[in-house]
Design a protein around this motif. Structure first.
Motif, PDB file in Angstrom:
ATOM      1  N   ARG A 171     -68.077 -43.917  64.364  1.00 51.52           N
ATOM      2  CA  ARG A 171     -67.843 -45.268  63.811  1.00 51.52           C
ATOM      3  C   ARG A 171     -67.995 -45.403  62.137  1.00 51.52           C
ATOM      4  O   ARG A 171     -67.306 -46.065  61.556  1.00 51.52           O
ATOM      5  N   VAL A 172     -68.554 -44.330  61.649  1.00 53.75           N
ATOM      6  CA  VAL A 172     -68.648 -44.052  60.309  1.00 53.75           C
ATOM      7  C   VAL A 172     -67.000 -43.817  59.649  1.00 53.75           C
ATOM      8  O   VAL A 172     -66.758 -44.139  58.836  1.00 53.75           O
ATOM      9  N   ARG A 173     -66.765 -42.804  60.480  1.00 49.40           N
ATOM     10  CA  ARG A 173     -65.054 -42.679  59.903  1.00 49.40           C
ATOM     11  C   ARG A 173     -64.333 -43.543  60.002  1.00 49.40           C
ATOM     12  O   ARG A 173     -63.350 -43.893  59.254  1.00 49.40           O
ATOM     13  N   GLU A 174     -64.493 -44.511  61.142  1.00 52.02           N
ATOM     14  CA  GLU A 174     -63.639 -45.902  61.152  1.00 52.02           C
ATOM     15  C   GLU A 174     -63.762 -46.781  59.986  1.00 52.02           C
ATOM     16  O   GLU A 174     -63.320 -47.230  59.271  1.00 52.02           O
ATOM     17  N   ALA A 175     -65.082 -46.866  59.788  1.00 51.86           N
ATOM     18  CA  ALA A 175     -65.613 -47.609  58.607  1.00 51.86           C
ATOM     19  C   ALA A 175     -65.008 -47.041  57.507  1.00 51.86           C
ATOM     20  O   ALA A 175     -64.683 -48.022  56.536  1.00 51.86           O
ATOM     21  N   ALA A 176     -65.203 -45.845  57.213  1.00 51.32           N
ATOM     22  CA  ALA A 176     -64.563 -45.362  55.872  1.00 51.32           C
ATOM     23  C   ALA A 176     -63.173 -45.296  55.937  1.00 51.32           C
ATOM     24  O   ALA A 176     -62.795 -45.765  54.701  1.00 51.32           O
ATOM     25  N   ARG A 177     -62.394 -45.519  56.613  1.00 50.54           N
ATOM     26  CA  ARG A 177     -60.920 -45.857  56.790  1.00 50.54           C
ATOM     27  C   ARG A 177     -60.697 -46.985  56.223  1.00 50.54           C
ATOM     28  O   ARG A 177     -59.850 -47.546  55.634  1.00 50.54           O
ATOM     29  N   ARG A 178     -61.566 -48.009  56.879  1.00 50.17           N
ATOM     30  CA  ARG A 178     -61.536 -49.486  56.427  1.00 50.17           C
ATOM     31  C   ARG A 178     -61.923 -49.773  55.290  1.00 50.17           C
ATOM     32  O   ARG A 178     -61.935 -50.890  54.869  1.00 50.17           O
ATOM     33  N   ARG A 179     -62.750 -48.730  54.549  1.00 51.34           N
ATOM     34  CA  ARG A 179     -63.404 -48.996  53.361  1.00 51.34           C
ATOM     35  C   ARG A 179     -64.449 -50.173  53.416  1.00 51.34           C
ATOM     36  O   ARG A 179     -64.602 -51.031  52.696  1.00 51.34           O
ATOM     37  N   ALA A 183     -70.462 -52.194  56.595  1.00 46.17           N
ATOM     38  CA  ALA A 183     -70.731 -51.368  57.794  1.00 46.17           C
ATOM     39  C   ALA A 183     -71.257 -50.121  57.709  1.00 46.17           C
ATOM     40  O   ALA A 183     -71.935 -49.389  58.470  1.00 46.17           O
ATOM     41  N   LEU A 184     -70.541 -49.451  56.530  1.00 44.79           N
ATOM     42  CA  LEU A 184     -71.159 -48.003  56.416  1.00 44.79           C
ATOM     43  C   LEU A 184     -72.538 -48.070  56.028  1.00 44.79           C
ATOM     44  O   LEU A 184     -73.468 -47.272  56.470  1.00 44.79           O
ATOM     45  N   THR A 185     -73.203 -48.994  55.176  1.00 48.03           N
ATOM     46  CA  THR A 185     -74.565 -49.187  55.019  1.00 48.03           C
ATOM     47  C   THR A 185     -75.412 -49.659  56.348  1.00 48.03           C
ATOM     48  O   THR A 185     -76.233 -48.635  56.499  1.00 48.03           O
ATOM     49  N   CYS A 186     -74.791 -50.015  57.164  1.00 48.48           N
ATOM     50  CA  CYS A 186     -75.450 -50.525  58.412  1.00 48.48           C
ATOM     51  C   CYS A 186     -75.650 -49.131  59.411  1.00 48.48           C
ATOM     52  O   CYS A 186     -76.544 -48.714  59.840  1.00 48.48           O
ATOM     53  N   LEU A 187     -74.318 -48.511  59.492  1.00 50.66           N
ATOM     54  CA  LEU A 187     -74.316 -47.261  60.184  1.00 50.66           C
ATOM     55  C   LEU A 187     -75.281 -45.967  59.571  1.00 50.66           C
ATOM     56  O   LEU A 187     -75.788 -45.318  60.235  1.00 50.66           O
TER      57      LEU A 187
END
Length: 246
Positions: A171-179, A183-187
């Motif tokens: 999920r982190v990789r997906e959120a990073a692709r979406r910038r 979501a990154l903070t939550c993950l």
């Protein structure tokens, strides 16, 4: 006969296991393991105390083991904080003349009582004090290693925690692709929770989240408990030093 011999050995094993709770401090029989220092303090009373170090010079041959050179030392480990310090551990032990350290109840109790009865004391010489403090560095380092060890704040990750961390990593990789910064903070917080120590209830939650469907995992991410906080800077504070000399 073999059958009787096997039964007798079984009885011995059961008796040894029955004594384990008391030896580890559980139940009524184990209270002494955790309370002996408080009981000793009550027995000695408040008395006169002074900050610093002291020497006890022992001359009697009675209970000769009490009169071997060494020192009783107490120290605390504290987590340094901006608003003060939180005590992580309080330690008292006996350090003999060759650097062997023990926290055995009998060793400490006998020598503290001998020190309380002693009439002839004084201040240690700078050289003697320096030697004692240098030798005390070994036990302090050992205790620091225990307090700083990962297992104090987090056990080794269980399989379920590793599986959950893997799912969160995807999920982190997906959120990073979406910038997606939110979501990154939550993950990030969720990964910290997965990698930290867990109560029994939290461990059950980790096992469930490791196997649940993606929609349930997504809903749970915002409701996870706060991750176990690691220790900050650890401070060592000497609380007492009594040197025993002949």
């Amino acid at each position: 006969p073999p059958a009787l011999d096997a039964a007798l050995r079984l009885g011995e094993h059961l008796a040894r296991k029955a004594a384990l709770p008391g030896r580890t401090g559980l139940g009524a029989e184990g209270l002494r393991l955790w309370r002996w220092r408080a009981a000793l303090a009550d027995r000695l009373g408040r008395g006169l105390a002074t900050v610093g170090t002291a020497v006890v010079r022992m001359c009697s041959e009675e209970n000769a083991w009490l009169h071997t050179p060494g020192c009783l030392a107490g120290f605390e480990l504290l987590e340094a904080r901006s608003g003060g310090a939180m005590r992580l551990a309080a330690v008292v032990g006996w350090l003999d003349a060759v650097g062997r350290w023990t926290e055995d109840e009998g060793e400490i109790t006998g020598r503290l009582e001998a020190a309380a009865r002693a009439q002839d004391g004084g201040c240690p010489s700078p050289a003697r004090l320096d030697t004692a403090l240098t030798m005390l560095m070994g036990p302090i380092r050992s205790r620091l290693a225990l307090v700083g060890a990962r297992r104090w704040t987090a056990a080794e990750p269980q399989p379920a925690a590793r599986r959950l961390a893997t799912r969160l990593g995807e999920r982190v990789r997906e959120a990073a692709r979406r910038r997606d910064a939110g979501a990154l903070t939550c993950l990030e917080a969720a990964l910290a929770f997965a990698a930290g120590g867990h109560t029994a209830g939290e461990a059950r939650l980790v096992r469930r989240l490791a196997e649940c469907e993606p929609p349930e995992l997504a809903r749970a991410l915002t409701r996870l408990p706060a991750p176990t906080r690691g220790w900050g800077t650890i401070e060592v504070r000497l609380t007492g030093l009594i040197l025993f000399e002949r």
